[in-house]
Design an enzyme around this catalytic site. Structure first.
Site, PDB file in Angstrom:
ATOM      1  N   HIS A 109      -7.219  -6.602  -0.619  1.00 52.99           N
ATOM      2  CA  HIS A 109      -6.124  -5.642  -0.503  1.00 52.99           C
ATOM      3  C   HIS A 109      -5.104  -6.058   0.551  1.00 52.99           C
ATOM      4  O   HIS A 109      -3.896  -5.903   0.352  1.00 52.99           O
ATOM      5  CB  HIS A 109      -6.694  -4.270  -0.158  1.00 52.99           C
ATOM      6  CG  HIS A 109      -5.645  -3.224   0.082  1.00 52.99           C
ATOM      7  ND1 HIS A 109      -4.728  -2.860  -0.890  1.00 52.99           N
ATOM      8  CD2 HIS A 109      -5.363  -2.460   1.180  1.00 52.99           C
ATOM      9  CE1 HIS A 109      -3.934  -1.916  -0.408  1.00 52.99           C
ATOM     10  NE2 HIS A 109      -4.290  -1.664   0.841  1.00 52.99           N
ATOM     11  N   ASP A 124       0.846  -1.192   0.000  1.00 46.13           N
ATOM     12  CA  ASP A 124       0.000   0.000   0.000  1.00 46.13           C
ATOM     13  C   ASP A 124       0.890   1.254   0.000  1.00 46.13           C
ATOM     14  O   ASP A 124       1.743   1.400  -0.868  1.00 46.13           O
ATOM     15  CB  ASP A 124      -0.964  -0.078   1.191  1.00 46.13           C
ATOM     16  CG  ASP A 124      -2.005   1.018   1.213  1.00 46.13           C
ATOM     17  OD1 ASP A 124      -2.998   0.906   0.472  1.00 46.13           O
ATOM     18  OD2 ASP A 124      -1.834   1.989   1.968  1.00 46.13           O
TER      19      ASP A 124
END
Length: 303
Positions: free
Chosen positions: A283, A110
């Site tokens: 994610h 991320d």
């Protein structure tokens, strides 16, 4: 950090005299050095199982990015420069140098992966190899935003609004909002180990920490794009072997182009970039599929 009780904690002051920042982290294991960089809204605690595994034959360093966790929160700076990926990358290069490592591998997830991308461009001599987990290049994302991506990445556009509007909105129920983020990007909240979740909650409960995290996104939509454009004009490209991993059920994998093809265009040699989707992950692939993610990272680092 779950599973890493034998790691030693540290706090190092890094940066030029006019903008010093304290970086908190942990270190464990022996062997080739690897730096682990977390993303939003997490801390270095996200790396527990992966860090413990790599420490069997690597020196593992996991830090909190500036503004996150227990690291310092510098001033915002002009155009949010205090939270640019360039500033964050410089912090981490200084940390590794202070620990005795002039060259090292980096694994970023991320926002940490975006810091890793900038490090690959600004400090190519430092990065021996890199793994980028569940991102596409920042400039690419903004240039290819459609309704589906804007819906999934709504927080990008909320967080970049001028202070202190988003800060005040989130302050209404910060922990409830944190849980919605951690449990809403392809995983349930229970994917996150309780010990790690508690560290995220402690950080997110602090208004100063929340502001710093939003400054990260404001920088991403301003000064970071300027840096990316300048790098593109200068012909700067990824020059180290790079692994790209993304969650099969996440937003990155739903992109109209293959993440591999996007990242290969960012490299000096497309053959430097390899990767795959992590089956069954959204994610937070490190938390959702720790065994598969660890296996892929380990194979890359040891290859």
């Amino acid at each position: 950090m779950p599973g890493t009780d034998d790691f030693d904690a540290f706090d190092l002051t890094v940066g030029p005299p006019e903008e010093l920042v304290v970086v908190h982290g942990v270190r464990g294991g022996e062997g080739p050095p690897v730096l682990l960089l977390h993303g939003f809204p997490q801390t270095h605690a996200m790396w527990g199982p992966l860090a413990a595994d790599l420490a069997r034959d690597h020196t593992v360093v996991a830090t909190d990015l500036r503004g996150y966790g227990e690291s310092g929160r510098p001033t915002d700076g002009e155009n949010h420069a205090g939270y640019s990926f360039r500033a964050m990358a410089a912090d981490q290069v200084d940390v590794m140098a202070r620990l005795g490592f002039d060259s090292f591998a980096v694994v970023g997830h991320d926002r940490g992966a975006r810091v890793t991308h900038r490090m690959l461009l600004d400090h190519p001599e430092r990065v021996a190899r890199a793994a980028l987990l569940d991102i596409l290049p920042t400039a690419y994302v903004y240039a290819h935003t459609d309704r589906a991506l804007a819906t999934a990445y709504y927080h990008w556009f909320l967080f970049i609004q001028p202070a202190d509007l988003p800060e005040r909105l989130i302050a209404g129920d910060p922990i409830g909002y944190l849980h919605s983020l951690l449990g809403g990007w392809g995983s349930g909240l229970d994917a996150h180990p309780p010990e790690a979740l508690a560290t995220y909650e402690r950080a997110f409960a602090d208004p100063a920490a929340r502001h710093a995290m939003l400054e990260d996104y404001r920088a991403g939509a301003s000064i970071d794009l300027e840096h990316d454009a300048a790098s593109d004009v200068a012909g700067e490209r990824i020059a180290a072997p790079t692994l790209v991993l993304w969650g099969e059920r996440g937003v990155v994998g739903a992109n109209s182009e293959s993440p591999l093809e996007v990242w290969r265009r960012a490299a000096a040699d497309p053959g430097l970039v390899t990767g795959e989707a992590v089956t069954g992950a959204g994610h937070f692939l490190v938390d959702e599929q720790p065994a598969a993610t660890t296996a892929a990272v380990r194979a890359f680092l040891c290859g």
